[in-house]
Design a protein around this motif. Structure first.
Motif, mmCIF file in Angstrom:
data_model
loop_
_atom_site.group_PDB
_atom_site.id
_atom_site.type_symbol
_atom_site.label_atom_id
_atom_site.label_comp_id
_atom_site.label_asym_id
_atom_site.label_seq_id
_atom_site.Cartn_x
_atom_site.Cartn_y
_atom_site.Cartn_z
ATOM 1 N N ASN A 152 0.778 -1.236 0.079
ATOM 2 C CA ASN A 152 -0.025 0.054 -0.014
ATOM 3 C C ASN A 152 0.821 1.259 -0.109
ATOM 4 O OD1 ASN A 152 -2.552 -1.166 0.093
ATOM 5 N ND2 ASN A 152 -1.970 -1.934 2.148
ATOM 6 N N TYR A 197 -2.642 3.111 7.320
ATOM 7 C CA TYR A 197 -3.555 2.038 6.314
ATOM 8 C C TYR A 197 -2.325 1.143 5.572
ATOM 9 C CZ TYR A 197 -3.257 5.734 2.819
ATOM 10 O OH TYR A 197 -2.709 6.574 2.025
ATOM 11 N N LYS A 216 -1.382 -1.659 8.983
ATOM 12 C CA LYS A 216 -2.221 -2.478 9.736
ATOM 13 C C LYS A 216 -2.373 -3.949 8.729
ATOM 14 C CE LYS A 216 -5.905 0.282 11.507
ATOM 15 N NZ LYS A 216 -7.191 1.064 11.416
ATOM 16 N N PRO A 217 -2.227 -3.759 7.346
ATOM 17 C CA PRO A 217 -2.095 -5.097 6.579
ATOM 18 C C PRO A 217 -0.901 -5.748 6.860
ATOM 19 C CG PRO A 217 -2.313 -3.227 5.075
ATOM 20 C CD PRO A 217 -2.717 -2.712 6.397
ATOM 21 N N ARG A 265 -22.377 6.859 12.527
ATOM 22 C CA ARG A 265 -21.089 6.474 12.071
ATOM 23 C C ARG A 265 -20.825 5.436 13.227
ATOM 24 N NH1 ARG A 265 -16.221 6.093 13.726
ATOM 25 N NH2 ARG A 265 -16.728 6.764 15.882
ATOM 26 N N THR A 324 -22.615 2.093 12.188
ATOM 27 C CA THR A 324 -22.163 1.578 10.975
ATOM 28 C C THR A 324 -20.723 1.248 10.945
ATOM 29 O OG1 THR A 324 -21.725 3.747 9.917
ATOM 30 C CG2 THR A 324 -23.922 2.911 9.387
ATOM 31 N N SER A 325 -20.015 1.481 11.942
ATOM 32 C CA SER A 325 -18.694 0.968 12.288
ATOM 33 C C SER A 325 -18.705 -0.430 12.300
ATOM 34 C CB SER A 325 -17.971 1.775 13.339
ATOM 35 O OG SER A 325 -18.267 1.370 14.352
ATOM 36 N N SER A 361 -19.107 -4.233 11.067
ATOM 37 C CA SER A 361 -19.521 -4.953 9.775
ATOM 38 C C SER A 361 -20.747 -5.812 9.821
ATOM 39 C CB SER A 361 -18.244 -5.864 9.549
ATOM 40 O OG SER A 361 -18.671 -6.954 8.659
ATOM 41 N N GLY A 405 -16.601 -3.480 2.802
ATOM 42 C CA GLY A 405 -16.220 -4.689 3.319
ATOM 43 C C GLY A 405 -16.355 -4.907 4.980
ATOM 44 N N PRO A 406 -15.845 -6.064 5.682
ATOM 45 C CA PRO A 406 -14.974 -7.108 4.925
ATOM 46 C C PRO A 406 -15.753 -7.978 4.046
ATOM 47 C CG PRO A 406 -15.581 -7.362 7.161
ATOM 48 C CD PRO A 406 -16.092 -6.018 7.175
ATOM 49 N N ASN A 407 -17.023 -7.884 3.979
ATOM 50 C CA ASN A 407 -17.989 -8.589 3.192
ATOM 51 C C ASN A 407 -18.530 -7.791 1.839
ATOM 52 O OD1 ASN A 407 -18.104 -10.807 5.225
ATOM 53 N ND2 ASN A 407 -19.371 -9.506 6.360
ATOM 54 N N HIS A 450 -7.667 -2.516 0.671
ATOM 55 C CA HIS A 450 -6.901 -2.937 2.019
ATOM 56 C C HIS A 450 -7.229 -2.242 3.245
ATOM 57 C CE1 HIS A 450 -4.363 -5.516 -0.672
ATOM 58 N NE2 HIS A 450 -4.100 -4.316 -1.361
ATOM 59 N N PHE A 451 -8.369 -1.258 3.051
ATOM 60 C CA PHE A 451 -8.571 -0.495 4.162
ATOM 61 C C PHE A 451 -9.384 -1.193 5.420
ATOM 62 C CE2 PHE A 451 -7.437 3.913 3.662
ATOM 63 C CZ PHE A 451 -6.520 3.855 2.444
ATOM 64 N N GLU A 452 -9.130 -0.910 6.355
ATOM 65 C CA GLU A 452 -10.272 -1.382 7.499
ATOM 66 C C GLU A 452 -11.559 -0.574 7.318
ATOM 67 O OE1 GLU A 452 -11.847 -0.799 11.392
ATOM 68 O OE2 GLU A 452 -10.393 0.373 10.580
ATOM 69 N N ARG A 453 -12.473 -0.900 7.925
ATOM 70 C CA ARG A 453 -13.748 -0.326 7.685
ATOM 71 C C ARG A 453 -13.815 1.302 8.096
ATOM 72 N NH1 ARG A 453 -18.706 -2.629 6.884
ATOM 73 N NH2 ARG A 453 -20.313 -1.313 7.821
ATOM 74 N N ASN A 454 -13.262 1.530 9.294
ATOM 75 C CA ASN A 454 -13.824 2.910 9.712
ATOM 76 C C ASN A 454 -12.522 3.822 8.823
ATOM 77 O OD1 ASN A 454 -15.482 2.868 11.894
ATOM 78 N ND2 ASN A 454 -14.102 1.467 12.925
ATOM 79 N N ASP A 455 -11.307 3.190 8.812
ATOM 80 C CA ASP A 455 -10.227 3.921 7.842
ATOM 81 C C ASP A 455 -10.874 4.383 6.438
ATOM 82 O OD1 ASP A 455 -8.651 3.940 10.193
ATOM 83 O OD2 ASP A 455 -7.266 2.099 8.824
ATOM 84 N N PHE A 488 -11.274 7.979 5.176
ATOM 85 C CA PHE A 488 -10.417 8.401 4.144
ATOM 86 C C PHE A 488 -11.265 8.700 2.850
ATOM 87 C CE2 PHE A 488 -8.147 7.645 -0.224
ATOM 88 C CZ PHE A 488 -6.857 7.758 0.352
#
Lengths: 415, 415
Positions: A132, A155, A158-159, A288, A291-292, A294, B358-360, B390-395, B399
């Motif tokens: 990234n 970001y 994290k991965p 927010r 919806t944070s 999943s 995501g994640p789904n 590659h982003f986590e949900r909140n990021d 972003f």
């Protein structure tokens, strides 16, 4: 195995940027049983970074640094690593190829030359490519100790942590199991709670510890256990939770769950209820938060933010007369907002907030920090008032939103 | 005067809680010219806290600690202070009276006994009463060095720092002036930017420094100057900014401003334009960002979060046919959302987002990380696509929201 983290960057020390990397890394390490002993946040200076590496390795056998490996003059981390590990920086062919591909993908081939020094790494490092960004991640193993040098952009971090470093550490070392349970208690002050469960707390075995985390008027009891046998540990934790129940059951809104929005998800999914929001003073924070999580789209159908007061009338059907009589920050307006919201989104549950977050008062001269919120579950309705005059604007929105969800959970659990 | 901060709490080291106190304290200290040299984040153990106090005072003459002074067993900071300052803990009458008043106000008089130890302080400490909680703040001055011992709860820390400690320090010490300017550059990679302004950077005087803070595809150039004569310094900073202009003017969206939402406020206020939002994948984050600015109610009229796709049709008038043809994550739906939003709130500008965080994946099998956003300024419309797998949900939500506002600012500045 024990860890120390080093956060590198003047932007953190100047208060410009909040360090969220340490939090993420610590929680991921915890899951594989590696405790973080200390976090050092230091400036972009070679000497300071070297000193922090020294202190960190004195207490820990795993050190993870973030930040300071960009292409600009203010990035010094690689030089500090070279000095600390008595090594030299060399151009890594594989990294260079990776960088080339990345830049071509981003249509920035022309930048290859000036990004050259991004492909420079310690000669003894194993490189983990960063998908990234242009700064590679380095791993250095020496005398049974390990250092990971990561970029600072969250970001990118994290991965690298989640997909590469954690699996590597878990594979390489067989580690103690750590289990955590979070019990959420409401409407009991911390000191009274501590007194109430004192006998239970004193009887906890050595490998199980308790801490108190107050958030709003909820207190999270975090019970952490460690052990070599995972099943045995799980049994012991279950037993301790069972023993806790007689002390505080009627004040507990969840026996396992960290975030209120996660706890809410479980309840709404189980009860098959739908939810909508109408926010004024929280300005989107409530939606927010919801919806944070999943999967929230299965129960959260939508939200409205009628920020301007005319929109409360036009879109939610709040009565002009009510606003004229009671002002926009009132029990009555909160109630009409949640009613209008329930109708607009056709949901079982609706939530509304109206208040003055400051720093300036509103056009009706309502007192700063006043907020009314209404919770509607089918035909049931409950309005509350909060007064939070000392809160900064964003804290205000977050505190109110947390509190609304917490009260909703308490209603769903206890009514 | 130089500072070091100590954050105390297992909940930080375990990754359970993000430390936002240090950020706030550092930025407030910076305003009165006190740099933070290092932040130590340590666990709730007496020995560890004592060691951190020792290290901190070796490098700094001002040390501020937060956390670990609650009423429960896991709070050890006061004991550590007593050991470090070779002092004893005594009951402070004034603090006890303050506590009593606070508990009566909260209708919790019955808790006074168990809260007794909250009124215990170091015998040599000067106490600063905490209006928002039961743990008092202590100040200890010794050999020209100062320590402040603060609670850990952010909304207790903020007023203590801002209203009590900062004014005290500013009054007591005559300090160097620090000025900061943030220039926001878009659509130039960091490495190219650094090359473009290299000559300008190398010509900066000793007392002015530059750092690069990338955020999304915006780069914030932070220019920091220090000096004894404030007016002289201001003139020098202005001059340096003027000299920077020929290098990068066409890529600059703001010559002074940290947060994109603050920059936006300035432009919308000046141009007298109103704004509304229609959010799907950002789930309220976009509105939250906009409303995090005090005074945003003068231009932000409202937002809608039609999370369920039927709500996009019912409330915003997105066509069923468009969704069937293009799926809900498409350029066309983004455009219809912003159009519907502009009509619903009757604003000059409307913004919309639709995507899969995501994640789904969603019900239409759209690729995770895909997002479309539409910006409408009166008759002008622009849609963009982002791909952030590659982003986590909140990021992801943050972003995208940052990027939408940034693009809006760029349109308002350059078109």
């Amino acid at each position: 195995m024990k860890a120390a983290l080093i956060t590198i960057g003047d932007e953190i020390l100047s208060g410009n940027t909040i360090d969220t990397n340490s939090n993420f890394i610590a929680s991921e390490l915890k899951k594989i049983g590696i405790p973080v002993l200390q976090i050092f946040t230091v400036s972009d200076e070679v000497d300071t970074i070297v000193a922090a590496l020294k202190s960190a390795f004195e207490m820990a056998d795993l050190v993870i640094t973030t930040g300071g490996i960009g292409p600009t003059k203010d990035d010094k981390t690689k030089a500090a690593y070279a000095q600390f590990f008595n090594d030299e920086l060399v151009l890594d062919e594989e990294t260079f190829e990776h960088l080339k591909k990345l830049l071509i993908k981003r249509k920035r081939e022309h930048l290859l030359e000036i990004n050259n020094n991004q492909a420079v790494v310690l000669s003894k490092a194993k490189v983990i490519q960063n998908e990234n960004g242009t700064a590679p991640c380095m791993m250095i193993e020496e005398n049974g100790k390990i250092a990971f040098c990561l970029p600072g952009v969250p970001y990118e971090v994290k991965p690298l942590i989640k997909d590469r470093i954690i699996p590597f550490l878990a594979r390489k070392f067989s580690l103690n199991h750590i289990l955590t349970r979070i019990v959420s208690v409401v409407d009991v002050p911390e000191s009274l709670l501590s007194q109430t469960i004192e006998d239970w707390e004193l009887a906890l075995p050595e490998n199980i510890s308790l801490s108190y985390l107050p958030i709003g008027n909820r207190i999270k009891l975090r019970i952490t256990g460690s052990g070599t046998d995972e099943k045995e540990l799980e049994k012991e934790m279950d037993l301790r939770i069972e023993k806790l129940k007689p002390y505080i059951s009627e004040k507990v809104i969840s026996w396992d769950g960290n975030d209120i929005q996660e706890i809410l998800k479980e309840i709404l999914t189980e009860k098959k209820l739908t939810l909508s929001t109408a926010e004024s003073c929280t300005g989107g924070e409530l939606a927010r938060l919801i919806t944070s999580v999943s999967g929230s789209s299965t129960y959260f159908l939508g939200g409205i933010i009628p920020y301007d007061y005319h929109k409360k009338v036009e879109i939610l059907g709040v009565s002009e007369q009510t606003i004229a009589d009671k002002t926009v920050v009132s029990e009555e307006v909160a109630q009409e907002m949640s009613l209008g919201c329930q109708g607009l989104f056709k949901t079982d549950i609706s939530l509304s907030t109206t208040g003055v977050s400051g720093p300036n008062s509103d056009e009706f001269n309502n007192e700063i920090g006043t907020v009314y919120y209404s919770i509607r579950v089918k035909d049931f309705e409950k309005t509350n008032r909060l007064y939070l005059p000392h809160f900064e604007r964003n804290d205000f929105a977050n505190f109110v939103s947390q509190r609304v969800l917490q009260d909703l959970v308490a209603i769903l659990v206890h009514h």
